[in-house]
Write a protein that holds these residues in place. Structure first.
Motif, PDB file in Angstrom:
ATOM      1  N   TYR A  68      75.051  11.572  -2.493  1.00  0.00           N
ATOM      2  CA  TYR A  68      76.084  10.785  -2.975  1.00  0.00           C
ATOM      3  C   TYR A  68      77.391  10.863  -1.919  1.00  0.00           C
ATOM      4  CZ  TYR A  68      79.590   7.938  -5.327  1.00  0.00           C
ATOM      5  OH  TYR A  68      80.469   7.122  -5.901  1.00  0.00           O
ATOM      6  N   GLU A  69      77.617   9.800  -1.070  1.00  0.00           N
ATOM      7  CA  GLU A  69      78.915   9.762  -0.459  1.00  0.00           C
ATOM      8  C   GLU A  69      80.108   9.761  -1.026  1.00  0.00           C
ATOM      9  OE1 GLU A  69      80.755   6.359   2.098  1.00  0.00           O
ATOM     10  OE2 GLU A  69      78.900   6.668   2.856  1.00  0.00           O
ATOM     11  N   ASP A  75      85.641   8.477  -6.508  1.00  0.00           N
ATOM     12  CA  ASP A  75      84.538   9.173  -6.612  1.00  0.00           C
ATOM     13  C   ASP A  75      84.507  10.396  -7.635  1.00  0.00           C
ATOM     14  OD1 ASP A  75      82.798   7.490  -5.194  1.00  0.00           O
ATOM     15  OD2 ASP A  75      84.106   8.217  -3.257  1.00  0.00           O
ATOM     16  N   GLU A 172      78.962  -0.109 -10.454  1.00  0.00           N
ATOM     17  CA  GLU A 172      79.628  -0.592  -9.126  1.00  0.00           C
ATOM     18  C   GLU A 172      79.657   0.466  -8.089  1.00  0.00           C
ATOM     19  OE1 GLU A 172      83.029   1.299 -11.688  1.00  0.00           O
ATOM     20  OE2 GLU A 172      81.141   0.083 -12.252  1.00  0.00           O
ATOM     21  N   MET A 173      79.256   1.828  -8.220  1.00  0.00           N
ATOM     22  CA  MET A 173      79.254   2.647  -7.230  1.00  0.00           C
ATOM     23  C   MET A 173      77.838   3.278  -6.581  1.00  0.00           C
ATOM     24  SD  MET A 173      82.539   4.681  -8.740  1.00  0.00           S
ATOM     25  CE  MET A 173      83.242   5.474  -7.250  1.00  0.00           C
ATOM     26  N   LYS A 174      76.914   2.507  -7.388  1.00  0.00           N
ATOM     27  CA  LYS A 174      75.383   2.875  -7.147  1.00  0.00           C
ATOM     28  C   LYS A 174      74.849   2.757  -5.662  1.00  0.00           C
ATOM     29  CE  LYS A 174      72.852   2.876 -11.293  1.00  0.00           C
ATOM     30  NZ  LYS A 174      72.594   4.299 -11.647  1.00  0.00           N
ATOM     31  N   SER A 175      75.709   1.847  -4.962  1.00  0.00           N
ATOM     32  CA  SER A 175      75.265   1.605  -3.418  1.00  0.00           C
ATOM     33  C   SER A 175      75.620   2.995  -2.716  1.00  0.00           C
ATOM     34  CB  SER A 175      76.197   0.585  -2.875  1.00  0.00           C
ATOM     35  OG  SER A 175      77.364   0.874  -2.815  1.00  0.00           O
ATOM     36  N   LYS A 176      76.306   4.042  -3.231  1.00  0.00           N
ATOM     37  CA  LYS A 176      76.639   5.312  -2.508  1.00  0.00           C
ATOM     38  C   LYS A 176      75.693   6.180  -2.720  1.00  0.00           C
ATOM     39  CE  LYS A 176      81.272   5.970  -2.139  1.00  0.00           C
ATOM     40  NZ  LYS A 176      82.481   6.026  -2.518  1.00  0.00           N
ATOM     41  N   ARG A 178      71.821   7.813  -2.921  1.00  0.00           N
ATOM     42  CA  ARG A 178      70.438   7.638  -2.432  1.00  0.00           C
ATOM     43  C   ARG A 178      69.561   8.837  -3.148  1.00  0.00           C
ATOM     44  NH1 ARG A 178      73.627   7.777   1.863  1.00  0.00           N
ATOM     45  NH2 ARG A 178      73.223   9.818   2.442  1.00  0.00           N
TER      46      ARG A 178
END
Length: 189
Positions: A68-69, A75, A172-176, A178
């Motif tokens: 996670y970034e 975050d 809304e933060m799932k794109s960060k 992997r």
């Protein structure tokens, strides 16, 4: 998060501390999201006050790696679930938290993980004598504070050979995030 109790048992045993037959052991199986089936074991001696609690995952899933970034103060609230077998890494800080024989599972958030790191580094500073090592420890503490303020980016990595750990951001933060399966070689490290 909905926790469902499945089974509960209780028995008396000899206390490992005082030797009296006054140790109550309770074992409760629960179904917990992201952990699956777990056994929560509670031991308490009525005579001497000894107590011990532990949680054991009863399911083994596929080994996984979560990355996670972390780049903003928002975050800090992202949920972190670490089983007793999960390894936490933050390469940018040079941090690796490996589980030992008494490692415990926990549910926290990214800020909580950073607080654990802060506590360990501050404790380390009290005992370390080498000034170069102390300087590096203070740099890590400074970077942790910058991460919390969103001034320094890091990657939080959790690798778990049992697949029972997770990083759970809001939609809304799932794109960060992997997620990958660990190879056999990676999961045996």
């Amino acid at each position: 998060m909905c926790i469902k109790r499945v089974v509960c048992t209780e028995r008396k045993e000899k206390c490992p501390i005082c030797g009296y037959e006054s140790l109550t052991i309770r074992v409760a199986e629960h179904e917990i999201p992201y952990f699956g089936k777990v056994a929560i074991i509670s031991e308490r001696c009525e005579k001497c006050g000894y107590f011990h609690n532990d949680v054991y995952c009863l399911e083994v899933k596929e080994p996984r790696r979560y990355e996670y970034e972390v780049s903003s103060p928002e975050d800090m609230s992202v949920r972190v679930v670490r089983s007793r077998y999960g390894v936490i890494r933050i390469p940018e800080l040079g941090v690796e938290i490996t589980p030992g024989p008494l490692a415990e599972a926990f549910v926290s958030n990214i800020e909580g993980v950073l607080e654990r790191i802060t506590y360990i580094v501050e404790d380390f500073l009290l005992w370390e004598e080498d000034e170069e090592v102390k300087k590096r420890a203070r740099e890590v503490l400074d970077l942790v504070n910058k991460v919390k303020r969103g001034e320094y980016k890091i990657t939080l990595i959790i690798e778990d050979p049992t697949g029972n750990s997770a990083i759970i951001p809001p939609p809304e933060m799932k794109s960060k995030l992997r997620v990958a399966l660990l190879s056999e070689e990676e999961s045996s490290r």
